[in-house]
Scaffold this motif. Sequence first.
Motif, mmCIF file in Angstrom:
data_model
loop_
_atom_site.group_PDB
_atom_site.id
_atom_site.type_symbol
_atom_site.label_atom_id
_atom_site.label_comp_id
_atom_site.label_asym_id
_atom_site.label_seq_id
_atom_site.Cartn_x
_atom_site.Cartn_y
_atom_site.Cartn_z
ATOM 1 N N ALA A 133 42.490 41.424 49.048
ATOM 2 C CA ALA A 133 42.690 42.354 47.920
ATOM 3 C C ALA A 133 43.665 41.770 46.904
ATOM 4 O O ALA A 133 43.458 41.870 45.685
ATOM 5 N N ASP A 134 44.744 41.134 47.431
ATOM 6 C CA ASP A 134 45.708 40.513 46.516
ATOM 7 C C ASP A 134 45.047 39.397 45.722
ATOM 8 O O ASP A 134 45.295 39.242 44.510
ATOM 9 N N ARG A 135 44.205 38.614 46.391
ATOM 10 C CA ARG A 135 43.500 37.544 45.681
ATOM 11 C C ARG A 135 42.589 38.117 44.593
ATOM 12 O O ARG A 135 42.512 37.580 43.479
ATOM 13 N N GLU A 136 41.889 39.213 44.947
ATOM 14 C CA GLU A 136 40.999 39.825 43.953
ATOM 15 C C GLU A 136 41.798 40.352 42.751
ATOM 16 O O GLU A 136 41.397 40.170 41.597
ATOM 17 N N ASP A 137 42.950 41.023 43.031
ATOM 18 C CA ASP A 137 43.795 41.510 41.925
ATOM 19 C C ASP A 137 44.287 40.353 41.059
ATOM 20 O O ASP A 137 44.315 40.444 39.818
ATOM 21 N N PHE A 138 44.680 39.275 41.720
ATOM 22 C CA PHE A 138 45.155 38.113 40.969
ATOM 23 C C PHE A 138 44.049 37.533 40.090
ATOM 24 O O PHE A 138 44.278 37.177 38.924
ATOM 25 N N ASN A 139 42.827 37.488 40.669
ATOM 26 C CA ASN A 139 41.696 36.985 39.880
ATOM 27 C C ASN A 139 41.409 37.895 38.683
ATOM 28 O O ASN A 139 41.117 37.429 37.578
ATOM 29 N N ILE A 140 41.498 39.236 38.939
ATOM 30 C CA ILE A 140 41.253 40.186 37.830
ATOM 31 C C ILE A 140 42.305 40.001 36.735
ATOM 32 O O ILE A 140 42.000 40.019 35.531
ATOM 33 N N LYS A 141 43.571 39.822 37.151
ATOM 34 C CA LYS A 141 44.632 39.602 36.168
ATOM 35 C C LYS A 141 44.390 38.333 35.376
ATOM 36 O O LYS A 141 44.595 38.282 34.157
ATOM 37 N N SER B 228 42.993 35.919 30.387
ATOM 38 C CA SER B 228 42.178 34.988 29.596
ATOM 39 C C SER B 228 41.504 35.709 28.431
ATOM 40 O O SER B 228 41.445 35.203 27.306
ATOM 41 N N VAL B 229 41.031 36.961 28.693
ATOM 42 C CA VAL B 229 40.400 37.742 27.617
ATOM 43 C C VAL B 229 41.421 38.053 26.526
ATOM 44 O O VAL B 229 41.143 37.947 25.318
ATOM 45 N N LYS B 230 42.644 38.450 26.974
ATOM 46 C CA LYS B 230 43.692 38.750 25.992
ATOM 47 C C LYS B 230 44.057 37.518 25.176
ATOM 48 O O LYS B 230 44.291 37.602 23.968
ATOM 49 N N MET B 231 44.111 36.364 25.855
ATOM 50 C CA MET B 231 44.433 35.135 25.130
ATOM 51 C C MET B 231 43.370 34.820 24.093
ATOM 52 O O MET B 231 43.666 34.408 22.962
#
Length: 281
Positions: A62-70, A75-78
């Motif tokens: 779950a932590d990996r998935e959250d990190f990937n989502i972040k 990247s979208v924000k950038m």
Amino acid sequence: MQRLSFAEAELEELRAKVDASERLAFCSREQSYINKLEQLMTIGQAYEDMQTQNQHLLEQLADREDFNIKLVSDSVKMKQASSSLLSEKLMLEKQLQQVHTSLESSKLKMARGEEQMKTCVEQAIKTSAENRHLTISLERAVLDVSNTEKELKWFRSSVGSSEKDYEQTQQKISELRMLLENEKSERRRLEEQYEEVKNEVKELTSETEETTIQKLQDEIKECKAILKCGVCFDRPKEVVITKCFHLFCSPCIQRNLEIRHRKCPGCGTPFGQNDVREAKI
């Protein structure tokens, strides 16, 4: 008897052996049960350990998935920030171009303004010379105006005094007119009374002397009562109040003036010392 006792002894031994064998069997069974329970406990502990490991693994996933989502959102924000920066850069370039054009136009305006300032300075020099001549003429005009104002003040003072005199004369004339009108009204009233008396005399000539004498005496009494003051009913009427034209004797009116009860005894109209005039009846 010996056999019975011997048999009983054997039975007791057999019973003891049976009890011992049962005890051994029970102990062996208990031991096997205990071993099985220990195995089950070890298996349960291992299962619990496996579950905790699975939970840790799930949490890590779950932590990996959250990190990937972040990472994806960053990247979208950038990308969005880069696009907005590009648009701002284009806007700033356009604004710079507009500023350059406005600077050039302002420079042209400044040059024109300098030329206009030069012309204005020349005109100001000319107008200053004209203003000097105008100030001299204005000073002369001010002196003339001050002299005329002095003359006007003198004329106004003389006109004011003459207006006061005129107002006083007008008041006197109005008072005299009122008195004349009162005298005319009294004269008309007396003439009417005289005519009435004549008519009554004519009527009385046809009646007897006694009745005529009595009527004449009554009329004389009424006339005397009319001519007497309506306050004291003793003294004759001597003065008139010009505001209401009621007649009274002078002492009664003077007494009202002295006690400051300055109201007509007949109708209650307020009056002053200047409203009292002599009346000859």
